[in-house]
Design a protein around this motif. Structure first.
Motif: not given
Lengths: 254, 104
Positions: A149-172
């Protein structure tokens, strides 16, 4: 004392008013952020080992810290970054690195096209922010989410940002560990990229014809390499095999 | 090098953003869509197979090719689980284990 008591009472009296007007909206937003972050957990399980391996391998290949981190921040594409480590360290021409990155990440075009109908009403820059963080894993995640069903921008961005932050931390973490690890081989870290490719490939093969086209592409790529085409083998093999696959598909349809 | 990375960003970002920017109202020609559908599996296979069967510039299809051998259980696990994490750990774990036992 009385004055103080009055102040306390004043604050207390005002609290319910605040919570009925402002807090619910904020609560909903927090819930959406929470839900977006929680949904991302399975993705993080994949990101941590790959991001870590990328950091270690970049360190071992002698890539500068700045450039290693820059790729995780602005390119943000696991397989392309891992390939780039190999290409940079073997002194491949910049244009060839960019062309390989383009072909390797061209699959995201499809992912983005699949989401277009779900994102009507989003502003151009919101779409840009969404697309910037569109990866294989977030694609899988959001496809499941939009199917519910439809998802809010807030939820989608929360997912995306969590994912990239984790990616950057894993790189470090990987870059840091690279200084401590003498050799990546005893940990099997050099196998992160082949293993990830196998997993991504299996996820992308939907039917027999696509499996055959994939096999053809793999064989072409190996043959081209053996023939000495070391920079353009992936691109050429993909173009030929995808076109052959399409021809067979169109031909058998009629 | 930084300039190359900026170039990588541009060619990664454009295919990611173009469809959501321009496709919501009108779609692509069906033939283009059908062709694009072949791109993910073919590009991934074109990257994967050489990584598994070529060692130091030579074709290696024997028992001493650890990458190829570990690829088989990794593929099976990927097939069964359809996840990224489980096959990744399977592959890396098997390669690490094999080396611990003195293989490859």
């Amino acid at each position: 004392m009385i004055h103080d008591g009055g102040r306390v009472k004043y604050l207390f009296m005002n609290e319910p008013a605040i919570s009925t007007n402002d807090l619910p909206a904020q609560d909903i937003r927090l819930k959406q952020i929470q839900r977006g972050m929680l949904r991302t957990l399975p993705v993080l399980m994949g990101y941590v080992p790959v991001g870590f391996a990328y950091g270690v391998l970049a360190n071992k290949a002698g890539l500068p810290v700045f450039h290693t981190l820059l790729m995780s921040l602005i390119v943000y594409a696991g397989s392309a970054q891992l390939i780039a480590v190999t290409l940079f360290s073997s002194g491949i021409a910049p244009l060839s690195i960019i062309a390989t990155t383009f072909i390797v990440n061209l699959r995201h075009f499809l992912f983005s096209a699949a989401f277009a109908p779900h994102l009507t009403g989003w502003r151009k820059r919101e779409l840009a922010g969404f697309a910037f963080e569109l990866t294989d894993e977030t694609f899988a995640l959001h496809s499941t989410r939009f199917a519910e069903g439809p998802a809010t921008k807030t939820e989608i961005f929360a997912s995306n940002i969590t994912a990239q932050v984790t990616w950057v931390i894993s790189t470090i973490l990987g870059m840091t560990a690279g200084n401590l690890i003498g050799d990546v081989k005893p940990f099997g870290l050099d196998y992160a990229l082949p293993a990830m490719f196998i997993a991504l490939l299996v996820m992308q093969v939907k039917d027999r014809l696509h499996a055959l086209a994939a096999l053809a592409a793999g064989v072409f790529s190996v043959l081209l390499l053996m023939a000495g085409v070391t920079q353009w083998n992936v691109i050429l093999a993909t173009l030929v095999a995808a076109t052959l696959g399409l021809m067979v598909e169109q031909w058998t349809k009629k | 090098m930084a300039l190359t990375i900026v170039g990588m960003m541009v060619v990664t970002f454009l295919p990611r953003v173009m469809p959501v920017w321009f496709l919501s109202s009108r779609g692509l020609p069906p033939l283009v869509v059908a062709w694009l559908r072949f791109v993910p599996p073919t590009v991934l296979a074109a990257l994967t197979l050489p990584a598994l069967v070529i060692q130091e510039g030579k074709l290696a299809l024997g028992w001493n090719n650890l990458y190829l051998l570990a690829g088989i259980p990794t593929l099976l696990v990927a097939w069964r689980t359809r996840s990224l994490f489980v096959p990744l750990l399977t592959g890396m774990g098997l390669v690490a284990l094999a080396r611990l036992l003195g293989w490859g």
